[in-house]
Design a protein around this motif. Structure first.
Motif, mmCIF file in Angstrom:
data_model
loop_
_atom_site.group_PDB
_atom_site.id
_atom_site.type_symbol
_atom_site.label_atom_id
_atom_site.label_comp_id
_atom_site.label_asym_id
_atom_site.label_seq_id
_atom_site.Cartn_x
_atom_site.Cartn_y
_atom_site.Cartn_z
ATOM 1 N N ALA A 264 16.047 15.400 51.425
ATOM 2 C CA ALA A 264 14.995 14.320 50.992
ATOM 3 C C ALA A 264 15.549 12.921 51.337
ATOM 4 N N GLY A 265 15.980 12.892 52.506
ATOM 5 C CA GLY A 265 16.290 11.551 53.242
ATOM 6 C C GLY A 265 17.856 11.187 52.635
ATOM 7 N N LYS A 266 18.366 11.937 51.837
ATOM 8 C CA LYS A 266 19.808 11.287 51.601
ATOM 9 C C LYS A 266 20.865 12.152 51.795
ATOM 10 N N LYS A 267 22.180 11.810 51.714
ATOM 11 C CA LYS A 267 23.232 12.338 52.028
ATOM 12 C C LYS A 267 23.709 12.918 50.380
ATOM 13 N N ARG A 268 24.016 14.122 50.067
ATOM 14 C CA ARG A 268 24.383 14.469 48.711
ATOM 15 C C ARG A 268 25.550 15.336 48.770
ATOM 16 N N SER A 269 26.328 15.226 47.610
ATOM 17 C CA SER A 269 27.480 15.786 47.584
ATOM 18 C C SER A 269 27.923 16.511 46.138
ATOM 19 N N PHE A 270 28.620 17.609 46.126
ATOM 20 C CA PHE A 270 28.928 18.252 44.897
ATOM 21 C C PHE A 270 30.393 18.519 45.033
ATOM 22 N N ALA A 271 31.016 18.324 44.105
ATOM 23 C CA ALA A 271 32.672 18.785 43.825
ATOM 24 C C ALA A 271 32.953 19.358 42.397
ATOM 25 N N LEU A 272 33.628 20.403 42.516
ATOM 26 C CA LEU A 272 34.272 20.824 41.287
ATOM 27 C C LEU A 272 35.987 20.972 41.543
ATOM 28 N N LYS A 273 36.657 20.407 40.693
ATOM 29 C CA LYS A 273 38.203 20.679 40.471
ATOM 30 C C LYS A 273 38.536 21.409 39.465
ATOM 31 N N GLN A 274 39.829 21.896 39.161
ATOM 32 C CA GLN A 274 40.069 22.546 38.156
ATOM 33 C C GLN A 274 39.523 23.762 37.734
ATOM 34 N N LEU A 275 39.251 24.454 38.896
ATOM 35 C CA LEU A 275 38.285 25.602 38.744
ATOM 36 C C LEU A 275 39.306 26.752 37.696
ATOM 37 N N GLY B 203 30.874 37.205 38.843
ATOM 38 C CA GLY B 203 30.563 38.484 39.340
ATOM 39 C C GLY B 203 31.948 38.943 39.432
ATOM 40 N N LYS B 204 32.230 40.418 39.907
ATOM 41 C CA LYS B 204 33.490 41.102 39.881
ATOM 42 C C LYS B 204 34.381 40.536 40.974
ATOM 43 N N LYS B 205 33.864 40.223 42.270
ATOM 44 C CA LYS B 205 34.732 39.715 43.286
ATOM 45 C C LYS B 205 34.483 38.129 43.595
ATOM 46 N N GLN B 206 33.354 37.718 42.939
ATOM 47 C CA GLN B 206 33.012 36.295 43.436
ATOM 48 C C GLN B 206 32.463 35.491 42.014
ATOM 49 N N VAL B 207 32.265 34.307 42.141
ATOM 50 C CA VAL B 207 31.704 33.417 41.425
ATOM 51 C C VAL B 207 30.588 32.616 42.105
ATOM 52 N N SER B 208 29.352 32.533 41.721
ATOM 53 C CA SER B 208 28.287 31.900 42.126
ATOM 54 C C SER B 208 27.758 30.553 41.474
ATOM 55 N N ILE B 209 27.396 29.699 42.278
ATOM 56 C CA ILE B 209 27.142 28.327 42.125
ATOM 57 C C ILE B 209 25.870 28.275 42.414
ATOM 58 N N TYR B 210 24.924 27.815 41.680
ATOM 59 C CA TYR B 210 23.500 27.719 42.044
ATOM 60 C C TYR B 210 23.115 26.602 41.888
ATOM 61 N N ILE B 211 22.579 25.647 43.039
ATOM 62 C CA ILE B 211 22.183 24.198 43.018
ATOM 63 C C ILE B 211 20.693 24.135 43.396
ATOM 64 N N GLU B 212 19.940 23.651 42.897
ATOM 65 C CA GLU B 212 18.603 23.553 43.112
ATOM 66 C C GLU B 212 18.356 22.015 43.361
ATOM 67 N N LEU B 213 17.691 21.644 44.268
ATOM 68 C CA LEU B 213 17.252 20.222 44.692
ATOM 69 C C LEU B 213 16.034 20.269 45.387
ATOM 70 N N GLU B 214 15.234 19.232 45.342
ATOM 71 C CA GLU B 214 14.015 19.106 46.121
ATOM 72 C C GLU B 214 14.292 18.768 47.423
ATOM 73 N N GLY B 215 13.765 19.389 48.466
ATOM 74 C CA GLY B 215 13.938 19.170 49.918
ATOM 75 C C GLY B 215 14.861 20.245 50.558
ATOM 76 N N GLY C 254 22.100 8.748 43.764
ATOM 77 C CA GLY C 254 21.307 10.038 44.528
ATOM 78 C C GLY C 254 22.366 10.653 45.496
ATOM 79 N N ASP C 255 23.434 10.437 45.179
ATOM 80 C CA ASP C 255 24.612 10.878 46.177
ATOM 81 C C ASP C 255 25.181 12.255 45.371
ATOM 82 N N ALA C 256 25.758 11.749 44.147
ATOM 83 C CA ALA C 256 26.386 13.149 43.467
ATOM 84 C C ALA C 256 25.634 14.187 42.997
ATOM 85 N N ILE C 257 25.748 15.396 42.993
ATOM 86 C CA ILE C 257 25.017 16.458 42.689
ATOM 87 C C ILE C 257 25.490 16.923 41.118
ATOM 88 N N SER C 258 24.818 16.832 40.185
ATOM 89 C CA SER C 258 25.313 17.124 38.822
ATOM 90 C C SER C 258 24.791 18.241 37.994
#
Length: 164
Positions: free
Chosen positions: A97-108, A59-71, A48-52
């Motif tokens: 939803a009662g938990k600490k969650r994390s997301f990370a990406l390296k080597q963009l 986009g032209k000037k930015q990249v969007s990362i979409y994350i959907e989670l319950e809660g 329940g910790d890592a968001i996968s």
């Protein structure tokens, strides 16, 4: 182990049905039952910790990362802590939803100069907006990890050389 010859004594000691039964590590090794199945959700399997699960868009000037989670709709803005480096981004949600969650990406795929978190209330979604250092298209979110590289314009499919 050394094979032993069966004698009349050892044959009598073992019941007839036990001779057809597997013993040792083979027993149960491949026996799957419904009580052991998880929900096949990678987030739950990781404790329940890592968001996968996420999606992304260029986009032209930015990249969007979409994350959907319950809660996520119940979270307040101060619960999101995003940080970025030249070619990495991370997000920590203090409690969803009662938990600490994390997301990370390296080597963009390329360098970024910052990240903003946009919460989409009512959709259970947050969007990480990565500001590109240079306005150029990203054909992939992360740099390929193989050392070979890809010389085809437009990204191409790795390992598919000579296909056209």
């Amino acid at each position: 182990s050394v094979p032993r010859a069966m004698t009349a004594e050892t044959e009598k000691a073992a019941p007839a049905d036990a001779q057809n039964k597997w013993e040792g590590t083979v027993t149960g090794k491949y026996q799957w039952d419904d009580s052991k199945k998880s929900n096949a959700d990678a987030d739950k399997d990781l404790g329940g910790d890592a968001i996968s699960k996420y999606s992304w868009g260029d986009g032209k000037k930015q990249v969007s990362i979409y994350i959907e989670l319950e809660g996520l709709d119940d979270c307040t803005e101060d619960m999101f802590q995003a940080s970025s480096g030249e070619r990495e981004v991370s997000l920590t949600i203090t409690k969803v939803a009662g938990k600490k969650r994390s997301f990370a990406l390296k080597q963009l795929n390329d360098e970024i100069t910052g990240v903003k978190v946009n919460q989409k209330k009512g959709k259970g979604m947050i969007v990480l907006k990565l500001t590109k250092k240079e306005e150029m298209p990203w054909h992939q979110l992360q740099e390929k990890s193989d050392a070979g590289g890809d010389d085809e314009p437009g990204g191409g499919m790795g390992g598919m050389g000579g296909m056209g």
